[in-house]
Design a protein around this motif. Structure first.
Motif, PDB file in Angstrom:
ATOM      1  N   TYR A   1       0.822  -1.210   0.000  1.00 21.08           N
ATOM      2  CA  TYR A   1       0.000   0.000   0.000  1.00 21.08           C
ATOM      3  C   TYR A   1       0.859   1.265   0.000  1.00 21.08           C
ATOM      4  O   TYR A   1       0.583   2.215  -0.718  1.00 21.08           O
ATOM      5  CB  TYR A   1      -0.918  -0.040   1.236  1.00 21.08           C
ATOM      6  N   HIS A   2       1.926   1.245   0.778  1.00 16.59           N
ATOM      7  CA  HIS A   2       2.767   2.432   0.947  1.00 16.59           C
ATOM      8  C   HIS A   2       3.656   2.640  -0.287  1.00 16.59           C
ATOM      9  O   HIS A   2       4.459   1.762  -0.622  1.00 16.59           O
ATOM     10  CB  HIS A   2       3.642   2.239   2.192  1.00 16.59           C
ATOM     11  N   PRO A   3       3.518   3.795  -0.985  1.00 21.60           N
ATOM     12  CA  PRO A   3       4.259   3.975  -2.251  1.00 21.60           C
ATOM     13  C   PRO A   3       5.775   3.852  -2.091  1.00 21.60           C
ATOM     14  O   PRO A   3       6.433   3.223  -2.922  1.00 21.60           O
ATOM     15  CB  PRO A   3       3.881   5.377  -2.698  1.00 21.60           C
ATOM     16  N   VAL A   4       6.296   4.440  -0.996  1.00 18.53           N
ATOM     17  CA  VAL A   4       7.753   4.416  -0.814  1.00 18.53           C
ATOM     18  C   VAL A   4       8.231   2.985  -0.552  1.00 18.53           C
ATOM     19  O   VAL A   4       9.190   2.511  -1.154  1.00 18.53           O
ATOM     20  CB  VAL A   4       8.179   5.357   0.342  1.00 18.53           C
ATOM     21  N   LYS A   5       7.515   2.307   0.345  1.00 20.64           N
ATOM     22  CA  LYS A   5       7.884   0.922   0.659  1.00 20.64           C
ATOM     23  C   LYS A   5       7.810   0.056  -0.593  1.00 20.64           C
ATOM     24  O   LYS A   5       8.668  -0.802  -0.836  1.00 20.64           O
ATOM     25  CB  LYS A   5       6.940   0.346   1.725  1.00 20.64           C
ATOM     26  N   ARG A   6       6.756   0.261  -1.359  1.00 17.37           N
ATOM     27  CA  ARG A   6       6.583  -0.550  -2.563  1.00 17.37           C
ATOM     28  C   ARG A   6       7.736  -0.298  -3.536  1.00 17.37           C
ATOM     29  O   ARG A   6       8.289  -1.210  -4.143  1.00 17.37           O
ATOM     30  CB  ARG A   6       5.244  -0.229  -3.224  1.00 17.37           C
ATOM     31  N   PHE A   7       8.119   0.973  -3.640  1.00 21.04           N
ATOM     32  CA  PHE A   7       9.206   1.349  -4.552  1.00 21.04           C
ATOM     33  C   PHE A   7      10.528   0.704  -4.126  1.00 21.04           C
ATOM     34  O   PHE A   7      11.315   0.254  -4.954  1.00 21.04           O
ATOM     35  CB  PHE A   7       9.331   2.884  -4.585  1.00 21.04           C
ATOM     36  N   LEU A   8      10.711   0.629  -2.819  1.00 20.03           N
ATOM     37  CA  LEU A   8      11.982   0.097  -2.312  1.00 20.03           C
ATOM     38  C   LEU A   8      12.024  -1.438  -2.296  1.00 20.03           C
ATOM     39  O   LEU A   8      13.086  -2.023  -2.166  1.00 20.03           O
ATOM     40  CB  LEU A   8      12.223   0.617  -0.891  1.00 20.03           C
ATOM     41  N   SER A   9      10.878  -2.071  -2.426  1.00 23.15           N
ATOM     42  CA  SER A   9      10.821  -3.527  -2.286  1.00 23.15           C
ATOM     43  C   SER A   9      11.328  -4.248  -3.528  1.00 23.15           C
ATOM     44  O   SER A   9      11.023  -3.867  -4.648  1.00 23.15           O
ATOM     45  CB  SER A   9       9.381  -3.974  -2.015  1.00 23.15           C
ATOM     46  N   THR A  10      12.101  -5.283  -3.261  1.00 18.98           N
ATOM     47  CA  THR A  10      12.600  -6.113  -4.367  1.00 18.98           C
ATOM     48  C   THR A  10      12.039  -7.533  -4.203  1.00 18.98           C
ATOM     49  O   THR A  10      11.351  -7.815  -3.233  1.00 18.98           O
ATOM     50  CB  THR A  10      14.136  -6.187  -4.335  1.00 18.98           C
ATOM     51  N   PHE A  11      12.395  -8.377  -5.137  1.00 15.17           N
ATOM     52  CA  PHE A  11      11.966  -9.778  -5.064  1.00 15.17           C
ATOM     53  C   PHE A  11      12.405 -10.401  -3.741  1.00 15.17           C
ATOM     54  O   PHE A  11      11.661 -11.160  -3.119  1.00 15.17           O
ATOM     55  CB  PHE A  11      12.561 -10.553  -6.238  1.00 15.17           C
ATOM     56  N   ASP A  12      13.611 -10.035  -3.314  1.00 18.41           N
ATOM     57  CA  ASP A  12      14.175 -10.566  -2.072  1.00 18.41           C
ATOM     58  C   ASP A  12      13.252 -10.302  -0.876  1.00 18.41           C
ATOM     59  O   ASP A  12      13.040 -11.167  -0.032  1.00 18.41           O
ATOM     60  CB  ASP A  12      15.557  -9.931  -1.842  1.00 18.41           C
ATOM     61  N   ASP A  13      12.653  -9.109  -0.847  1.00 16.03           N
ATOM     62  CA  ASP A  13      11.773  -8.758   0.273  1.00 16.03           C
ATOM     63  C   ASP A  13      10.551  -9.661   0.299  1.00 16.03           C
ATOM     64  O   ASP A  13      10.159 -10.150   1.353  1.00 16.03           O
ATOM     65  CB  ASP A  13      11.320  -7.302   0.144  1.00 16.03           C
ATOM     66  N   TYR A  14       9.956  -9.851  -0.872  1.00 14.78           N
ATOM     67  CA  TYR A  14       8.745 -10.674  -0.927  1.00 14.78           C
ATOM     68  C   TYR A  14       9.082 -12.139  -0.662  1.00 14.78           C
ATOM     69  O   TYR A  14       8.337 -12.856   0.006  1.00 14.78           O
ATOM     70  CB  TYR A  14       8.040 -10.508  -2.277  1.00 14.78           C
ATOM     71  N   ALA A  15      10.211 -12.591  -1.192  1.00 21.38           N
ATOM     72  CA  ALA A  15      10.634 -13.980  -0.966  1.00 21.38           C
ATOM     73  C   ALA A  15      10.880 -14.212   0.528  1.00 21.38           C
ATOM     74  O   ALA A  15      10.443 -15.209   1.100  1.00 21.38           O
ATOM     75  CB  ALA A  15      11.887 -14.303  -1.767  1.00 21.38           C
ATOM     76  N   SER A  16      11.568 -13.272   1.175  1.00 20.83           N
ATOM     77  CA  SER A  16      11.849 -13.400   2.607  1.00 20.83           C
ATOM     78  C   SER A  16      10.558 -13.439   3.400  1.00 20.83           C
ATOM     79  O   SER A  16      10.422 -14.200   4.361  1.00 20.83           O
ATOM     80  CB  SER A  16      12.713 -12.231   3.089  1.00 20.83           C
ATOM     81  N   TRP A  17       9.605 -12.612   2.977  1.00 24.13           N
ATOM     82  CA  TRP A  17       8.298 -12.612   3.654  1.00 24.13           C
ATOM     83  C   TRP A  17       7.644 -13.991   3.530  1.00 24.13           C
ATOM     84  O   TRP A  17       7.184 -14.559   4.520  1.00 24.13           O
ATOM     85  CB  TRP A  17       7.388 -11.546   3.018  1.00 24.13           C
ATOM     86  N   ALA A  18       7.615 -14.528   2.314  1.00 25.79           N
ATOM     87  CA  ALA A  18       6.952 -15.815   2.077  1.00 25.79           C
ATOM     88  C   ALA A  18       7.658 -16.945   2.834  1.00 25.79           C
ATOM     89  O   ALA A  18       7.015 -17.810   3.421  1.00 25.79           O
ATOM     90  CB  ALA A  18       6.926 -16.117   0.588  1.00 25.79           C
ATOM     91  N   LEU A  19       8.995 -16.902   2.840  1.00 26.23           N
ATOM     92  CA  LEU A  19       9.773 -17.947   3.531  1.00 26.23           C
ATOM     93  C   LEU A  19       9.512 -17.934   5.031  1.00 26.23           C
ATOM     94  O   LEU A  19       9.554 -18.969   5.694  1.00 26.23           O
ATOM     95  CB  LEU A  19      11.269 -17.742   3.271  1.00 26.23           C
ATOM     96  N   THR A  20       9.237 -16.743   5.587  1.00 26.18           N
ATOM     97  CA  THR A  20       8.967 -16.622   7.010  1.00 26.18           C
ATOM     98  C   THR A  20       7.532 -17.019   7.312  1.00 26.18           C
ATOM     99  O   THR A  20       7.239 -17.635   8.342  1.00 26.18           O
ATOM    100  CB  THR A  20       9.196 -15.171   7.473  1.00 26.18           C
ATOM    101  N   MET A  21       6.640 -16.630   6.402  1.00 22.80           N
ATOM    102  CA  MET A  21       5.216 -16.900   6.605  1.00 22.80           C
ATOM    103  C   MET A  21       4.934 -18.403   6.550  1.00 22.80           C
ATOM    104  O   MET A  21       4.113 -18.905   7.320  1.00 22.80           O
ATOM    105  CB  MET A  21       4.420 -16.170   5.525  1.00 22.80           C
TER     106      MET A  21
END
Lengths: 126, 219, 368
Positions: free
Chosen positions: B135-155
């Motif tokens: 949702y947050h434009p800045v966070k979204r802009f800064l996010s890479t595949f690594d961020d989403y992968a790390s999230w999924a691996l933790t979840m």
């Protein structure tokens, strides 16, 4: 009341409602339920002792007792070695096992007539 | 492969492979980081700041007042998730049994129902974090595949553990196997994703604290 | 040998009254986890049921499954159900032996082709042409193939027949496999357990007698009525698991208080069977009630599932050596990377050239 006795009593109450409304009750099989120590005794205490008690001798003794709650029967079926083979709480006006099977009624009439005819024959012979 | 075979693979060969990759990978990464080195600071160190590196390792765990006000949701969800995750990891009886079996160290467990509630809270926090990131434009802009992968691996371990605990969705044996496999995947990926922060945060905090202390900054 | 007499008629011939029969049906309904309202329907169906021919083949096994079934004293339900079937071949129980026994099997297979129920206990060795277990000179493998052809359905009794069991355990010297690994074109019911609970064996037979069909099965081919729930879910010690109260040894305070045996290796959470509710020895108790964790004997590969005394959440193989090898590999690899980094840095230092402002101006002049 701890463990699984309370939910069983709620189920029995629901079955009683149904029996009162529709005439159709139901039963709760006690063997096969994960009763915790004390549950069994708690159930017995909650249901109490009623007016009717019947014993059936068929493939071992079966004891069917009405509890203090009318319409709730406690049935314990044993085999010839007195081991419990099934135990249930029946919610009904009269447990099916107490009623005479229709085929047996017909058979009883036939047997009685047979006996009578034997007896009459005997009288004539004298 | 039936559920039991999958579970046995996860508890046997799967775990061996995961541990090998994890331990070797972590050591490799640490050597790589330390061998990079830093330029020597030739200025005279300011007095009384000898422990600033060590101090920062702990002090940075507490929120900065200004930042806390500015991005409160990030802090709230971040704390909830991290604390919840460690409680679930360290205080569920089966987990403790795993540590006792592999390391010989054991400690008392928390009641299952408590850990269960905390796990649910942790999962919710993680979901909100993903939502906020998207949702947050800045966070979204800064996010890479690594961020989403790390999230999924933790979840994955959290969710599968929760579902297994409650016997939801899949047969318990299968879900337990998936839970263990998801942890093994997490171990395998830890050295090579942003999840390496579990170790590197101590290094970077010490480095930052030491560098700032050297300059005489107030910490 | 099977005949056209119905089960009801047969039982009445044995002096069992209609009430007795109804009681028997009620007990069977509770056995099959069917509601009490189904008792009249079961009674009607069983009254008319014809005695099926049953061929029982014992392969690579210990006779524990047959023991489990026959240890129950007559006249129990098990006895009645055994009377209700026509057991045409069972080399441990039948009176005939040698060639006469094999002749009885062949006669039954011929007469009831396509209709008989085949019960198998024990696994089937397949290595070296199946020579590791033979009956009357015929390998188990060949006998199973032959007997399966005319079977209406197959009941794999015991974990060996259902999943391979002990003979299948690592390193499996005889190449033992389960019935379902060999026979693919017949309905197979797996009644697993080491041994299975006797009433579960008879419950499956009762279901087949009553409905003429197989009961509903789970993904491992086991009847859901008995294997639908885990030992853990039905365990009376479950509340202690939820509260985090565990016995740490077999003789500590927790063990005496009857706390959960998870930490002592109980496999209840991943074991699906009816022990916790049906219990053993005429309903006396089951292993957990006697203070020992569940071994998981009704699950595939339970012999290879790690120690019986280590918790389910622990590794089944020691991890120490793997960890040490990994650490060594990590250190060696890391050292190599460090050397490489040093080399790169050293090369950068030595390749460093000092640049003056004049040089830069000159360079920018050239590009213009």
């Amino acid at each position: 009341m701890s463990g699984n006795a309370a939910p069983l009593l709620h189920e029995i109450a629901a079955l009683l409602d149904r029996l009162a409304l529709t005439g159709e009750g139901g039963s709760v099989q006690l063997n096969g339920l994960p009763l915790q120590p004390g549950d069994y005794e708690a159930l017995q205490e909650a249901l109490g002792e009623g007016e009717v008690s019947a014993e059936i001798q068929a493939l071992g003794p079966s004891l069917i007792r009405e509890t203090a709650l009318h319409g709730v029967w406690w049935a314990t079926h044993r085999n010839a070695l007195q081991e419990v083979v099934a135990e249930s709480i029946e919610v009904t006006r009269c447990p099916a096992l107490l009623q005479t099977p229709a085929e047996d009624v017909a058979e009883a009439a036939r047997i009685l007539r047979e006996r009578l005819s034997v007896a009459t024959k005997g009288e004539h012979d004298v | 492969m039936n559920d039991m075979a999958l579970l046995l693979w996860a508890r046997g060969p799967g775990l061996q492979i995961a541990l090998v990759v994890f331990i070797a990978g972590m050591l490799l990464k640490l050597f790589e980081i330390f061998s990079l080195g830093r330029k020597k600071d030739l200025s005279t160190p300011r007095p009384g700041k000898a422990w600033s590196g060590l101090k920062t390792i702990f002090s940075r765990s507490l929120p900065d007042k200004t930042l806390l006000k500015r991005s409160f949701p990030t802090y709230l969800m971040g704390y909830t998730f991290h604390i919840g995750f460690f409680i679930a990891l360290l205080f569920l009886a089966p987990h403790i049994e795993l540590f006792r079996n592999t390391t010989g160290l054991g400690w008392p467990a928390l009641p299952g129902a408590l850990v269960d509630g905390i796990s649910l809270l942790t999962i919710v926090a993680l979901l909100l974090m993903l939502g906020y990131r998207l949702y947050h434009p800045v966070k979204r802009f800064l996010s890479t595949f690594d961020d989403y992968a790390s999230w999924a691996l933790t979840m994955a371990p959290l969710l599968s553990g929760y579902l297994a605990f409650h016997h939801l969705l899949l047969p318990y044996t299968q879900m337990l196997a998936l839970h263990i496999l998801s942890v093994e995947l997490l171990l395998v990926c830890m050295p090579f994703t942003k999840l390496f922060h579990t170790v590197s945060l101590f290094i970077s905090r010490w480095y930052n604290g030491d560098a700032l202390g050297h300059k005489g900054a107030r910490l | 040998m099977s005949d056209e007499q119905s089960l009801g008629a047969l039982l009445r011939e044995q002096g069992i009254s209609r009430r007795g029969f109804l009681k028997f049906c009620g007990a069977m309904a509770s056995l099959m986890a069917l509601p009490g309202s189904m008792v009249p329907a079961i009674a009607a169906a069983l009254d008319k049921a014809l005695r099926p021919s049953v061929i029982w083949l014992s392969f690579q096994e210990c006779t524990g499954c047959t023991e489990s079934l026959t240890r129950s004293h007559s006249p129990t339900l098990e006895g009645l159900i055994l009377n209700a079937i026509s057991l045409d071949y069972h080399h441990t129980l039948q009176a005939a032996s040698g060639e006469a026994a094999e002749a009885a099997r062949e006669a039954a297979m011929k007469q009831f082709f396509g209709k008989y129920l085949l019960i198998v206990d024990g696994s089937i060795p397949t290595k070296d042409g199946g020579v590791y277990s033979t009956i009357a000179g015929v390998s188990n493998l060949d006998m199973l193939h032959e007997a399966a052809k005319g079977a209406a359905a197959i009941v794999a009794v015991g974990t060996c027949a259902a999943f391979g069991g002990l003979p299948h355990a690592n390193p499996n010297p005889t190449g033992a496999v389960a019935v379902s690994d060999i026979i693919r074109d017949k309905p197979i019911i797996n009644v697993s357990g080491c041994p299975p609970i006797p009433v579960v064996i008879t419950g499956v037979l009762a279901h087949y007698l009553t409905f003429g069909t197989l009961p509903e099965l789970d993904d491992l081919g086991r009847p859901k009525a008995f294997y639908g729930e885990s030992i853990h879910d039905r365990c009376y010690r479950r509340p202690f698991y939820d509260q985090g109260k565990f016995a740490k040894t077999f003789d500590d305070e927790g063990a005496r208080n009857g706390w959960c045996l998870f930490e002592l290796g109980c496999k209840g959470p991943t074991t699906f069977n009816a022990c916790a509710t049906t219990k053993w020895n005429q309903g006396t108790s089951f292993p957990i009630e006697s203070g020992h964790g569940c071994l998981g004997c009704s699950e595939p590969n339970f012999w290879d599932a790690g120690s019986f005394y280590h918790a389910l959440s622990t590794p089944i193989t020691p991890v120490g050596r793997a960890a040490a090898v990994a650490a060594a590999a990590g250190i060696v690899g890391g050292a190599a990377i460090a050397m490489h980094n040093r080399h790169v840095k050293a090369a950068a230092r030595s390749g460093h050239q000092t640049v003056t402002v004049n040089d830069l101006e000159q360079a920018s002049g050239e590009t213009k």
